[in-house]
Design a protein around this motif. Structure first.
Motif, PDB file in Angstrom:
ATOM      1  N   LYS A   1      -8.433  -0.110   5.033  1.00 51.84           N
ATOM      2  CA  LYS A   1      -8.339   1.310   5.368  1.00 51.84           C
ATOM      3  C   LYS A   1      -8.743   2.226   4.218  1.00 51.84           C
ATOM      4  N   GLU A   2      -9.025   1.639   3.084  1.00 48.61           N
ATOM      5  CA  GLU A   2      -9.418   2.431   1.911  1.00 48.61           C
ATOM      6  C   GLU A   2     -10.845   2.959   2.074  1.00 48.61           C
ATOM      7  N   HIS A   3     -11.176   3.958   1.259  1.00 52.63           N
ATOM      8  CA  HIS A   3     -12.515   4.552   1.295  1.00 52.63           C
ATOM      9  C   HIS A   3     -13.588   3.503   1.002  1.00 52.63           C
ATOM     10  N   ASN A   4     -13.326   2.642   0.031  1.00 53.81           N
ATOM     11  CA  ASN A   4     -14.238   1.543  -0.288  1.00 53.81           C
ATOM     12  C   ASN A   4     -13.446   0.241  -0.123  1.00 53.81           C
ATOM     13  N   PRO A   5     -13.417  -0.302   1.096  1.00 46.94           N
ATOM     14  CA  PRO A   5     -12.533  -1.432   1.383  1.00 46.94           C
ATOM     15  C   PRO A   5     -12.821  -2.696   0.584  1.00 46.94           C
ATOM     16  N   VAL A   6     -14.070  -2.997   0.312  1.00 45.30           N
ATOM     17  CA  VAL A   6     -14.384  -4.221  -0.428  1.00 45.30           C
ATOM     18  C   VAL A   6     -13.881  -4.114  -1.867  1.00 45.30           C
ATOM     19  N   SER A   7     -14.090  -2.973  -2.492  1.00 50.65           N
ATOM     20  CA  SER A   7     -13.584  -2.779  -3.854  1.00 50.65           C
ATOM     21  C   SER A   7     -12.060  -2.828  -3.890  1.00 50.65           C
ATOM     22  N   ALA A   8     -11.429  -2.212  -2.893  1.00 53.08           N
ATOM     23  CA  ALA A   8      -9.964  -2.245  -2.821  1.00 53.08           C
ATOM     24  C   ALA A   8      -9.475  -3.676  -2.620  1.00 53.08           C
ATOM     25  N   PHE A   9     -10.159  -4.433  -1.775  1.00 52.80           N
ATOM     26  CA  PHE A   9      -9.832  -5.835  -1.541  1.00 52.80           C
ATOM     27  C   PHE A   9      -9.930  -6.629  -2.841  1.00 52.80           C
ATOM     28  N   CYS A  10     -10.995  -6.416  -3.584  1.00 53.29           N
ATOM     29  CA  CYS A  10     -11.194  -7.131  -4.851  1.00 53.29           C
ATOM     30  C   CYS A  10     -10.115  -6.771  -5.863  1.00 53.29           C
ATOM     31  N   ALA A  11      -9.676  -5.515  -5.860  1.00 59.43           N
ATOM     32  CA  ALA A  11      -8.605  -5.089  -6.773  1.00 59.43           C
ATOM     33  C   ALA A  11      -7.289  -5.771  -6.412  1.00 59.43           C
TER      34      ALA A  11
END
Length: 97
Positions: free
Chosen positions: A30-40
């Protein structure tokens, strides 16, 4: 060094044991940049996966599969599928018990 696929398996195993990690990984969608949020979130769990690394690994894996399946001649089945390891991971994650 572990492949991206191996690290995703490791992350899935961790999420199976930790409902909070599973929830955080799913919430990253649901984040603005989901892949980056996933990686974090993955990094916070001790699994280092870079966003570009994740995308590249999916494309490379899919291309290799497609070459081996579609290269068999006229009667070989046409491979249609997903080249996105992130999306495939989320499907597996959602089906964890």
């Amino acid at each position: 060094m572990m492949t991206v696929e191996e690290r995703l398996e490791q992350l899935l195993s961790l999420a199976k044991k930790n409902p909070e990690l599973k929830a955080a990984l799913l919430a990253a969608q649901k984040e603005h940049n989901p892949v980056s949020a996933f990686c974090a979130v993955a990094l916070s769990a001790g699994v280092m996966i870079g966003a570009m690394e994740l995308v590249s690994a999916g494309e490379e894996s899919y291309a290799a599969m497609k070459r081996s399946t579609n290269g068999g001649g006229e009667n070989s089945p046409v491979l249609t599928g997903e080249d996105d390891l992130y999306e495939l991971f989320l499907v597996d994650l959602e089906h964890l018990g």
